[in-house]
Write an enzyme that holds these catalytic residues in place. Structure first.
Site, PDB file in Angstrom:
ATOM      1  N   GLU A 208       0.808  -1.221   0.000  1.00  0.00           N
ATOM      2  CA  GLU A 208       0.000   0.000   0.000  1.00  0.00           C
ATOM      3  C   GLU A 208       0.838   1.266   0.000  1.00  0.00           C
ATOM      4  OE1 GLU A 208      -2.727   0.310   3.318  1.00  0.00           O
ATOM      5  OE2 GLU A 208      -3.413   2.294   2.701  1.00  0.00           O
ATOM      6  N   ASP A 209       0.317   2.255  -0.679  1.00  0.00           N
ATOM      7  CA  ASP A 209       0.792   3.622  -0.526  1.00  0.00           C
ATOM      8  C   ASP A 209       0.001   4.196   0.644  1.00  0.00           C
ATOM      9  OD1 ASP A 209       1.801   6.126  -0.771  1.00  0.00           O
ATOM     10  OD2 ASP A 209       1.137   6.460  -2.835  1.00  0.00           O
TER      11      ASP A 209
END
Ligand code: NAG
Ligand code: NAG
Ligand code: NAG
Ligand code: NAG
Length: 273
Positions: A208-209
């Site tokens: 994930e960002d």
């Protein structure tokens, strides 16, 4: 912590809100850890960009997201809920210089069931010539809580198993295992609010960002994270693999930032592209 610092921290939190007012994050009780107001968020699907074509396997559905890349089981078998998700991955090496970050984690809910996520994993970041790795856990909408690096000192190359168990809709247990030593970290968690009870509707293996202090971190080139031995279990003791998972790719500013392939029923590779 001084009141002024507390206030500005609270304002930073308010700006991060997309859904509901969380209680004050645990991190705020400790000024030293304030810089790590990291937040792993719901999938933030980008609709209208769905496609059924995939380079990886014939019938994979691809979904684009602002934040998530990886594999998501978007619904349990009829009449069942997901009660656990598990997977093992090797912590990737960050570039020795740069400015970026990402987090690899395993979790329950947060995609179509968007009001809760029970999750844990590892973040990796590079800022200038400082490279950092750390384990964390989170019951969204709470912020991520760092695992003490003395208890669980993460570095590149570590093989880590993340085991997420929902014991009820408001209670769960997170276990992280260092596969090289068998050393583990376990913690019991409870839902931070009544509105964040689990639905057991999604299980996922994600890079994930994430957001930090209210803003999305620039993505670092993590190379490839491969989850192996990945599976989810249900309330009826069914064990499901990734065969029918939906593939998520991160898309930002019209660029597709990731390349994801389901390698087998128990493995997904997530590459920075
Ligand atoms: C893809 O889906 C179609 C229709 O459901 C099915 O006939 C076909 O066998 C599937 N292909 C693979 C490789 O799973
Ligand atoms: C990432 O997730 C957060 C919270 O769900 C959202 O506010 C933000 O817009 C997302 N980022 C992108 C690029 O979509
Ligand atoms: C895992 O074990 C290796 C070998 O002892 C050690 O170098 C590493 O720091 C450990 N990592 C974690 C997260 O416990
Ligand atoms: C995956 O599971 C198998 C069977 O339990 C085990 O032998 C293997 O070591 C596991 N792989 C990793 C990378 O943990």
């Amino acid at each position: 912590m001084k009141l002024s610092a507390l206030l500005s921290a609270s304002i930073a939190i308010l700006f991060d809100l997309t859904w509901a007012l969380p209680p004050l994050p645990r991190d705020l009780t400790d000024c030293a850890s304030r810089r790590s107001l990291r937040h792993s968020n719901p999938s933030s699907r980008i609709e209208g960009l769905q496609t059924e074509t995939s380079s990886s396997s014939a019938n994979t559905t691809i979904q684009f997201s602002g934040n998530w890349s990886g594999a998501v089981l978007v619904s349990p078998p009829t009449g069942e809920i997901f009660t656990s998700a598990i997977g093992t991955f090797t912590v990737p090496s960050m570039p020795s210089e740069g400015n970026g970050a990402a987090a690899a984690w395993v979790g329950i809910d947060g995609d179509t069931f968007a009001t809760a996520i029970l999750q844990a994993g590892v973040f990796f970041s590079v800022s200038g010539d400082t490279v950092e790795y750390g384990a964390w856990y989170e019951w969204w909408p709470d912020f991520a809580t760092d695992v003490d690096t003395n208890d669980f000192p993460v570095s590149a190359g570590d093989v880590i198993t993340v085991n997420i168990q929902a014991t009820s809709n408001s209670e769960g247990t997170v276990t992280l295992v260092n596969e090289s030593t068998g050393m583990s970290f376990t913690i019991d968690l409870t839902s931070p609010t009544k509105l964040s009870f689990l639905g057991g509707q999604n299980a996922e293996w994600i890079v994930e960002d994430y957001t930090q202090n209210g803003g999305l971190v620039p993505l670092a080139d993590w190379g490839t994270v491969t989850f192996v031995n990945a599976s989810a279990s249900t309330s009826a003791n069914n064990k499901l693999g990734l065969e029918d998972a939906t593939v998520f790719d991160i898309e930002q500013f019209n660029d597709i930032m990731t390349s994801v392939s389901i390698n087998s029923d128990s493995s997904v590779s997530i590459s920075y592209a």
